[in-house]
Design a protein around this motif. Structure first.
Motif, PDB file in Angstrom:
ATOM      1  N   ARG A 196       0.869  -1.181   0.000  1.00 24.51           N
ATOM      2  CA  ARG A 196       0.000   0.000   0.000  1.00 24.51           C
ATOM      3  C   ARG A 196       0.901   1.224   0.000  1.00 24.51           C
ATOM      4  NH1 ARG A 196      -4.834  -0.870   2.730  1.00 24.51           N
ATOM      5  NH2 ARG A 196      -5.269   1.342   2.629  1.00 24.51           N
ATOM      6  N   GLU A 197       0.420   2.258  -0.663  1.00 23.38           N
ATOM      7  CA  GLU A 197       1.292   3.416  -0.837  1.00 23.38           C
ATOM      8  C   GLU A 197       1.672   4.084   0.479  1.00 23.38           C
ATOM      9  OE1 GLU A 197      -0.525   5.884  -3.769  1.00 23.38           O
ATOM     10  OE2 GLU A 197       0.366   4.763  -5.413  1.00 23.38           O
ATOM     11  N   PHE A 198       0.826   3.984   1.488  1.00 26.75           N
ATOM     12  CA  PHE A 198       1.207   4.699   2.712  1.00 26.75           C
ATOM     13  C   PHE A 198       2.376   4.036   3.418  1.00 26.75           C
ATOM     14  CE2 PHE A 198      -2.051   1.942   4.671  1.00 26.75           C
ATOM     15  CZ  PHE A 198      -1.451   1.583   5.862  1.00 26.75           C
ATOM     16  N   LEU A 205      10.271   8.028   3.281  1.00 30.90           N
ATOM     17  CA  LEU A 205      10.736   8.981   4.287  1.00 30.90           C
ATOM     18  C   LEU A 205      12.076   8.548   4.864  1.00 30.90           C
ATOM     19  CD1 LEU A 205       7.625   9.817   6.495  1.00 30.90           C
ATOM     20  CD2 LEU A 205       8.816  11.333   4.925  1.00 30.90           C
TER      21      LEU A 205
ATOM     22  N   PHE D 101       2.560  10.309  -4.111  1.00 31.83           N
ATOM     23  CA  PHE D 101       2.088   9.070  -4.737  1.00 31.83           C
ATOM     24  C   PHE D 101       0.829   9.279  -5.564  1.00 31.83           C
ATOM     25  CE2 PHE D 101       4.757   7.818  -1.260  1.00 31.83           C
ATOM     26  CZ  PHE D 101       5.408   6.709  -1.722  1.00 31.83           C
ATOM     27  N   GLN D 102       0.477   8.220  -6.280  1.00 29.48           N
ATOM     28  CA  GLN D 102      -0.662   8.325  -7.188  1.00 29.48           C
ATOM     29  C   GLN D 102      -2.002   8.350  -6.472  1.00 29.48           C
ATOM     30  OE1 GLN D 102      -0.955   5.211 -10.126  1.00 29.48           O
ATOM     31  NE2 GLN D 102      -2.795   6.086 -10.997  1.00 29.48           N
ATOM     32  N   ASP D 103      -2.183   7.384  -5.587  1.00 30.25           N
ATOM     33  CA  ASP D 103      -3.529   7.128  -5.076  1.00 30.25           C
ATOM     34  C   ASP D 103      -3.776   7.904  -3.792  1.00 30.25           C
ATOM     35  OD1 ASP D 103      -5.863   6.159  -4.076  1.00 30.25           O
ATOM     36  OD2 ASP D 103      -5.435   4.071  -4.531  1.00 30.25           O
ATOM     37  N   TYR D 105      -6.061   7.778  -1.869  1.00 26.71           N
ATOM     38  CA  TYR D 105      -6.732   6.984  -0.844  1.00 26.71           C
ATOM     39  C   TYR D 105      -5.758   6.048  -0.162  1.00 26.71           C
ATOM     40  CZ  TYR D 105     -10.882   9.026  -2.692  1.00 26.71           C
ATOM     41  OH  TYR D 105     -11.807   9.948  -3.066  1.00 26.71           O
ATOM     42  N   ALA D 106      -4.883   5.415  -0.956  1.00 30.30           N
ATOM     43  CA  ALA D 106      -3.987   4.408  -0.387  1.00 30.30           C
ATOM     44  C   ALA D 106      -2.718   5.004   0.195  1.00 30.30           C
ATOM     45  CB  ALA D 106      -3.621   3.379  -1.459  1.00 30.30           C
ATOM     46  N   SER D 107      -2.390   6.257  -0.168  1.00 31.12           N
ATOM     47  CA  SER D 107      -1.069   6.743   0.212  1.00 31.12           C
ATOM     48  C   SER D 107      -1.046   7.380   1.598  1.00 31.12           C
ATOM     49  CB  SER D 107      -0.540   7.718  -0.838  1.00 31.12           C
ATOM     50  OG  SER D 107      -1.406   8.820  -0.942  1.00 31.12           O
ATOM     51  N   LEU D 108      -2.201   7.479   2.245  1.00 32.70           N
ATOM     52  CA  LEU D 108      -2.218   8.037   3.597  1.00 32.70           C
ATOM     53  C   LEU D 108      -2.647   6.954   4.576  1.00 32.70           C
ATOM     54  CD1 LEU D 108      -4.064  11.377   2.780  1.00 32.70           C
ATOM     55  CD2 LEU D 108      -1.611  10.980   2.852  1.00 32.70           C
ATOM     56  N   ASN D 109      -1.903   6.819   5.664  1.00 38.65           N
ATOM     57  CA  ASN D 109      -2.235   5.821   6.673  1.00 38.65           C
ATOM     58  C   ASN D 109      -3.603   6.144   7.292  1.00 38.65           C
ATOM     59  OD1 ASN D 109      -2.374   4.058   8.811  1.00 38.65           O
ATOM     60  ND2 ASN D 109      -0.199   4.247   9.309  1.00 38.65           N
ATOM     61  N   PRO D 110      -4.578   5.248   7.095  1.00 39.89           N
ATOM     62  CA  PRO D 110      -5.934   5.573   7.542  1.00 39.89           C
ATOM     63  C   PRO D 110      -6.048   5.707   9.057  1.00 39.89           C
ATOM     64  CG  PRO D 110      -5.785   3.284   6.825  1.00 39.89           C
ATOM     65  CD  PRO D 110      -4.496   3.933   6.455  1.00 39.89           C
ATOM     66  N   ARG D 111      -5.043   5.205   9.788  1.00 39.03           N
ATOM     67  CA  ARG D 111      -5.129   5.209  11.244  1.00 39.03           C
ATOM     68  C   ARG D 111      -4.500   6.438  11.884  1.00 39.03           C
ATOM     69  NH1 ARG D 111      -6.852  -0.090  11.695  1.00 39.03           N
ATOM     70  NH2 ARG D 111      -6.300  -0.607   9.573  1.00 39.03           N
ATOM     71  N   LEU D 112      -3.912   7.311  11.086  1.00 45.59           N
ATOM     72  CA  LEU D 112      -3.253   8.482  11.650  1.00 45.59           C
ATOM     73  C   LEU D 112      -4.011   9.749  11.287  1.00 45.59           C
ATOM     74  CD1 LEU D 112       0.510   7.723  10.853  1.00 45.59           C
ATOM     75  CD2 LEU D 112      -0.754   7.194  12.926  1.00 45.59           C
ATOM     76  N   GLU D 120       5.124  12.316  10.859  1.00 41.24           N
ATOM     77  CA  GLU D 120       5.845  11.049  10.676  1.00 41.24           C
ATOM     78  C   GLU D 120       7.281  11.316  10.178  1.00 41.24           C
ATOM     79  OE1 GLU D 120       4.254   8.431  11.569  1.00 41.24           O
ATOM     80  OE2 GLU D 120       5.028   6.663  10.541  1.00 41.24           O
ATOM     81  N   SER D 160     -11.740  14.904   0.849  1.00 33.64           N
ATOM     82  CA  SER D 160     -11.995  14.487  -0.527  1.00 33.64           C
ATOM     83  C   SER D 160     -10.670  14.124  -1.199  1.00 33.64           C
ATOM     84  CB  SER D 160     -12.670  15.621  -1.291  1.00 33.64           C
ATOM     85  OG  SER D 160     -11.731  16.652  -1.527  1.00 33.64           O
ATOM     86  N   GLN D 163      -8.208  16.944  -1.621  1.00 35.73           N
ATOM     87  CA  GLN D 163      -7.652  17.374  -0.324  1.00 35.73           C
ATOM     88  C   GLN D 163      -6.619  16.368   0.178  1.00 35.73           C
ATOM     89  OE1 GLN D 163     -11.449  17.657   1.589  1.00 35.73           O
ATOM     90  NE2 GLN D 163     -11.411  19.897   1.592  1.00 35.73           N
ATOM     91  N   ARG D 171       3.003  16.296   3.378  1.00 35.46           N
ATOM     92  CA  ARG D 171       3.925  15.324   3.966  1.00 35.46           C
ATOM     93  C   ARG D 171       5.267  15.364   3.243  1.00 35.46           C
ATOM     94  NH1 ARG D 171       2.038   9.317   3.673  1.00 35.46           N
ATOM     95  NH2 ARG D 171       1.899   9.882   1.485  1.00 35.46           N
TER      96      ARG D 171
END
Lengths: 307, 307, 341, 272
Positions: A196-198, A205, D101-103, D105-112, D120, D160, D163, D171
């Motif tokens: 996954r990209e994150f 980093l 990154f491209q996506d 939705y996927a490039s940000l850690n959903p838990r943070l 980070e 969105s 955003q 980041r």
């Protein structure tokens, strides 16, 4: 809802078998359902814990006491000491309810300890194998494959027969038999997260392995691990009961639910309650963990919610 | 495809070797003296020494190991200490019974769980789905041995319809088969259900519908063929649970199978037979999974064509 | 709660439309509440004509196609209002089972991602032959013969041998060709292509669009091209409907819309595209984000992002109408087309 | 441009993945993703990598940023060879190069939370921003990329797509890098939002003297944003030059085909 129509079109009622509002109500109910399915099992498990801690104390349970006059009394009988055995007594005159709660103590203790050991080992292996991949993954997963070649209960029987009886040994045996589940679940979750990209963003980093594993991957694995742990808790309890039933579990004198059921098989026709009631108590506990596990999965994985 | 088969075969051989080694390690490397374990506390030093010589325990460990692997390859697990015949002979007598029991239970489980899983998947969140999922979760929570005891209590002790023990007539197979199959049915039903629900959301199902195919054709073969793929793998892994269940079921019903032989041998400390039983069961598990893997390749062209 | 479906006067010319959608309303239920994915969508397509339905994500363009094909996800999505006229019948009012009978024979569809749209475990030949076998009752040999013809027609090289291959053995473009072969198998009168080239490379994209245009010229079928890309459809489509937040905000000939937009949203979209010799120049984006369908703004749903919004835009929902000074057949749902554009 | 030392100097880069035999995992060959790629990128410049799927453009980006190992060739950042850098040097080089990154939705850690996602970087590189200033710095960055700083405690799913991509940019800016690699950074966005993000990238470049390595399959975006462009096909650079050279006077057949395939918004205005 009906649109004003051009005059040439005859009005026909719109046939919609389920409207969105109805479906949404169903979805809302399902969501409320998840909360109930989480709360109720937790309450039930809580009751078992309280019962397991207090009941044997209240009853002054002593596994070695035998009351020959009170043997094999059906549920509801008033015993020689004036107390009422509302679940009956067993073949040596013990109150069955007190004995079952003593058994629940064993079940819960074994279940919790096994979960901790198997969970720690399995999650660690899964994280390492998934994160590093390569030979480390190959070696660890081949070990898991070998482990899987033994049905859990078989491995437990083999180990228990060699190690001998005793609570510690049961915990060791069941931990060895169950770490693979945690390892596999954690590993597959790590593999899913890894690309996954994150997670790549973390690597970009310049984050080190420790940071990636502990701060990025592990938090993402918590939900599936929690689900597995809940379900495994039930499995471990069942496995302990099965081992004790087979006579390779708890030592003689420790009343486990499995050994109580086993002892009752000799009295099936005369005292059916000795075998059946502990089984129901056991099933109730395991069912609560199963429902909880399912509910947690629905809760954490909204894509499967309602599915 | 050839590479796929070769890789699977290699893995199976490796896992078998690992399983055999684990049995050796468990039995030989425990702190206790296997000869002492086998002969019991009352044995004289001379008896012990003779036993050690016969078991090759006076030789270096590596020699013991090689000897053991060699013997295992030829199916020689040594002599049963209680029955005075080769352990393998004892197994040969009962293995067909267990195989028959497992096969019947598998057939019953597949036959019942596929329609049930299908029904639940196609009526997600409706009454029939809830009923099926609740029922399967409950069944999964029941201890297998307890199911056996209750079935025995009801159908042989109370109603007297079916024999409760042994294997004297085809009727003797009914209760053990049901006992063994029930947990398997529960697991399988849930797998079929969730597998099918997942598949029904795939793009090719939409395509099939857009071709104007009837919902029946959309499910058979479009959905079912894809849903089968993960289910087949899981069936292989759960086969281990089935084998473990066989040990318990056979004990409950005094069924002359390898599981009861194993439990009996542990009771009398007949380690040669214990080893033999464990290895044979592990082999069965590995072979079944090899078969499942190959079936997987057959079902999924993507696997077949991968290098 | 909804405005009347627009009665078309301009549709009197020539044949009656193949498909005519009037005031279509679709709702989805989610765990967060009910969202209105389509709110009074109207358009029509004629035989031999190509209509482009354009819009950004969440505008409802794909939902429109799903509603027509009775492919709305069940039980979450449902048609709650409006009409879908096809062949003199209102198929919005008919049960799914009935509508499905029209699928493939009358209306066919291709999808965005050709890999997930093909069943991975069946040979492509069998999948293309399936409509012939299941819907026309042909035997296997006959159906495969037909499938081979089709695969050749859509340009699959070595079709004779490749007919026995599985979807994963084809490239993305070839997979979409296979999907097209499957869709045109039973000679439908209308083909709906939902983002048919979005998942494909630029060079392949052009080939697939050419193939679709060729097939349309050959068969005279109507074509609905759904896309987020204003450029991809410009060559092929004659008319366009631009969607925003579940409504058609502008419709008319594609050339008219692109050259003289009558609604600030399409105008903003066209100005957002970096292209056409404007190298190095700053882009003029539309401010803000597309609306959340669970909380669509009142009045004109575009008003929060619109530089021309006045009070009436916040309160009154604008109807699709021909603004004065624009060509016949060109309609926009804006209160202020004449004043500001 | 040639007189100054380039910020990034890529020479004869080759990336290959080993192919192993199915049975014994022996190395039986290489799957070459990229071969013999050379180019320079100067401070303040935007270089575009354009190509179709499988062209190797993302592999190049990921190799430069250190997510993929190069098989051969050299990558020099400010004169330091990344392949030969020590772990410590590499970590300091990493601070200078970041990726979008491209996506979204996927490039940000959903838990943070947004604040934690931005912070980070400072956690990984201690000493850039003192811990006590993390929140205020994160808010300043949010403001810089056009996000409301009051939302710093929100989670990615509350934003969105456009955003979120701004969060990703914030980041990337957190370590004050010199080079930002944008891997299809606007491809997943709707046209109207894409234009906003492209404008933001241009503004940031002007204000912070950033350099971009911009990867995209979309030629019109490349044409709009880049100074120089490399056209890739099957892992090889088929043509490179300034945007004007490449778009007005393409030399290579593949480039010509690629340009011809780009859909034109108003085809009726084109001379045929």
């Amino acid at each position: 809802m009906t649109a004003a129509l051009p005059p040439m079109i005859t009005t026909t009622p719109i046939a919609t078998p389920t409207t969105a509002t109805q479906t949404m109500q169903r979805a809302r109910r399902a969501r409320r359902g998840v909360k109930i399915r989480i709360t109720v099992p937790i309450i039930i498990i809580g009751l078992y814990v309280i019962g397991a801690i207090t009941v044997p104390v209240i009853y002054g349970f002593d596994p070695l006491r035998t009351e020959l006059v009170d043997r094999l009394k059906p549920p509801g009988t008033t015993l020689s000491n004036g107390s009422i055995a509302f679940l009956g007594t067993d073949q040596i005159g013990q109150d069955l309810f007190a004995q079952m709660m003593m058994g629940a103590r064993v079940s819960l203790a074994v279940g919790a300890s096994t979960l901790i050991f198997a969970g720690l080992a399995g999650v660690t292996v899964g994280l390492l194998a998934g994160h590093f991949g390569g030979w480390m993954d190959t070696v660890l997963m081949r070990i898991a494959d070998v482990q899987l070649a033994f049905p859990a209960i078989l491995l437990a029987i083999l180990l228990a027969s060699v190690l001998g009886q005793g609570l510690t040994n049961i915990i060791i045996v069941l931990s060895i038999a169950n770490w693979v589940v945690f390892a596999r679940v954690t590993r597959s979750q790590v593999l899913a997260l890894k690309n996954r990209e994150f997670v790549e963003a973390g690597r970009a980093l310049g984050a080190g392995h420790f940071h990636l594993i502990v701060r990025t991957l592990l938090p993402g694995c918590v939900a599936p691990i929690l689900v597995v742990a809940t379900v495994e808790f039930g499995h471990v309890i069942l496995a302990e009961a099965a081992l004790s039933f087979l006579g390779v579990g708890v030592p003689i004198g420790v009343p486990s639910l499995g050994s109580t059921i086993q002892a009752g098989t000799a009295y099936l026709t005369s005292a059916w309650w000795i075998s059946t009631l502990p089984g129901i108590a056991l099933a109730g506990l395991v069912l609560a963990t199963g429902v909880l596990g399912d509910a947690l999965r629905d809760f954490y994985d909204p894509t499967l919610r309602g599915a | 495809m050839l590479g796929f088969v070769a890789r699977r075969l290699l893995l199976a051989v490796f896992v078998l070797w690992g399983a055999v080694t684990v049995v050796f390690v468990v039995v030989r490397l425990v702190p206790a003296d296997p000869a002492l374990l086998m002969a019991g506390e009352t044995a004289t030093p001379e008896q012990l020494a003779a036993l050690r010589a016969e078991m090759g325990l006076d030789q270096p460990l590596i020699a013991q190991y090689l000897q053991y692997v060699g013997n295992t390859l030829t199916g020689d697990f040594g002599r049963s200490y209680t029955q005075f015949v080769p352990a393998m002979d004892l197994i040969a007598q009962v293995l067909p019974n267990t195989a028959l029991l497992a096969l019947l239970a598998c057939l019953l489980a597949v036959g019942v769980s596929f329609p049930l899983g299908l029904l639940a998947a196609l009526r997600v969140n409706r009454f029939s789905d809830r009923a099926v999922t609740t029922l399967s979760l409950t069944t999964q929570s029941l201890p297998g041995f307890w199911i056996g005891i209750v079935l025995m209590l009801v159908f042989s002790r109370q109603l007297g319809w079916l024999p409760s023990a042994g294997l004297d007539s085809p009727q003797s197979l009914i209760l053990p088969t049901i006992t063994l199959a029930l947990p398997f049915i529960a697991i399988l039903t849930r797998m079929v259900r969730s597998g099918l629900i997942e598949v029904m959301g795939e793009g090719y199902i939409t395509t099939a519908r857009s071709k104007g195919l009837s919902e029946r054709t959309v499910i058979f073969p479009h959905a079912i063929r894809n849903a089968l793929i993960p289910v087949v793998t899981l069936v292989g892994l759960e086969f281990g649970t089935l084998l473990g269940g066989a040990v318990i079921t056979e004990t409950v019903f005094s069924f002359p199978g390898i599981g009861r032989l194993l439990v009996f041998s542990i009771g009398v400390r007949d380690y040669a037979t214990v080893q033999a039983c464990v290895v044979v069961i592990a082999v069965a598990f590995v072979l079944v999974n090899l078969f499942v893997d190959l079936l997987y390749g057959f079902l999924d062209p993507r696997v077949r064509n991968s290098r | 709660m909804t405005e009347p479906a627009t009665a078309r006067v301009d549709s009197l010319e020539g044949d009656p439309p193949l498909l005519r959608v009037e005031g279509l309303e679709v709702e989805f239920s989610t765990s967060a509440g009910v969202l209105r994915a389509l709110d009074g969508v109207s358009f029509e397509v004629r035989a031999g004509e190509t209509l482009a339905i354009l819009g950004e994500s969440g505008s409802g363009k794909s939902v429109t196609a799903q509603a027509v094909m009775a492919l709305l996800p069940q039980p979450a999505g449902s048609i709650v209002g409006g009409r879908i006229w096809y062949g003199g019948r209102d198929i919005a009012a008919e049960p799914v089972k009935q509508v499905r009978k029209l699928c493939a024979t009358e209306i066919a569809m291709i999808f965005q991602d050709p890999l997930s749209s093909l069943n991975p475990v069946f040979r492509v030949g069998d999948q293309v032959a399936e409509p012939f076998r299941r819907r026309r009752g042909m035997d296997k040999r006959q159906a495969l013969g037909k499938a081979l013809e089709l695969l050749k027609r859509v340009g699959i090289p070595n079709a004779e041998t490749r007919i026995r291959d599985y979807p994963h053995q084809f490239s993305g473009g070839q997979r979409q060709r296979i999907m097209i072969a499957m869709a045109i198998a039973l000679k439908p009168r209308l083909l709906i292509a939902d983002e048919p080239t979005t998942a494909l490379d630029v060079t392949v994209q052009a080939q697939i669009m050419d193939l679709l245009a060729d097939l349309q010229a050959e068969t005279g079928m109507g074509l609905i091209l759904i896309s987020h890309d204003l450029g991809v459809v410009a060559d092929v489509a004659q008319r366009a409907a631009i969607m925003y937040a579940g409504r058609v905000v502008e419709t008319g000939s594609i050339r008219e819309i692109y050259d003289h937009p009558a609604h600030p949203y399409p105008k903003g979209l066209l100005e957002s595209i970096p292209s056409e010799g404007a190298r190095g120049q700053r882009l003029t984006p539309i401010s803000g984000s597309p609306p959340n369908l669970l909380a669509v703004p009142s009045g004109c749903p575009f008003h929060p992002r619109c530089e021309f919004a006045i009070d009436v835009c916040r309160t009154d929902v604008p109807m699709l109408r021909r603004p004065e000074g624009w060509e016949a057949g060109h309609e926009a749902a804006c209160h202020r087309s004449e004043e500001v554009l | 441009m040639a007189d100054s030392t380039p910020l990034l100097k890529v020479r004869n880069l080759r990336v290959a993945y080993p192919i192993r035999s199915s049975v014994l995992m022996r190395h039986i060959g290489d799957n070459v993703a990229v071969s013999d790629v050379s180019f320079d990128l100067h401070q303040g410049e935007t270089v575009g990598l354009v190509g179709e799927s499988g062209s190797g453009k993302s592999t190049i980006a990921r190799t430069i940023i250190g997510l993929v190992k190069a098989s051969d060739g050299s990558i020099e950042f400010e004169g330091k060879d990344i392949a030969r850098a020590s772990w410590r040097q590499l970590k300091s080089i990493r601070r200078e190069m970041q990726m979008v990154f491209q996506d979204p939705y996927a490039s940000l850690n959903p838990r943070l939370t947004v604040r934690d996602i931005i912070a980070e970087a400072w956690r990984v590189h201690p000493g850039v921003v003192p811990r006590g200033a993390w929140t205020s710095e994160a808010k300043a960055l949010m403001d810089r990329v056009g996000l409301n700083p009051d939302y710093s405690d929100r989670y990615p799913h509350q934003f969105s797509g456009g955003q979120r991509q701004r969060i990703g940019i914030a980041r990337a800016l957190a370590l004050r890098p010199k080079l930002i690699v944008c891997d299809e950074a606007v491809s997943a966005l709707d046209v109207s939002v894409q234009a906003q993000v492209l404008n933001l990238l241009e503004d940031l470049q002007a204000d912070l003297d950033l350099s971009y390595l911009f990867i995209s399959h979309d030629l019109s975006v490349i044409e709009h944003l880049c100074d120089r462009v490399l056209v890739l096909n099957r892992g090889v650079v088929v043509e490179q030059g300034t945007v004007d050279q490449l778009f007005d006077n393409p030399q290579d057949d593949y480039t010509k085909r690629l340009l011809a395939a780009v859909p034109v918004v108003r085809p009726w205005l084109e001379p045929t």
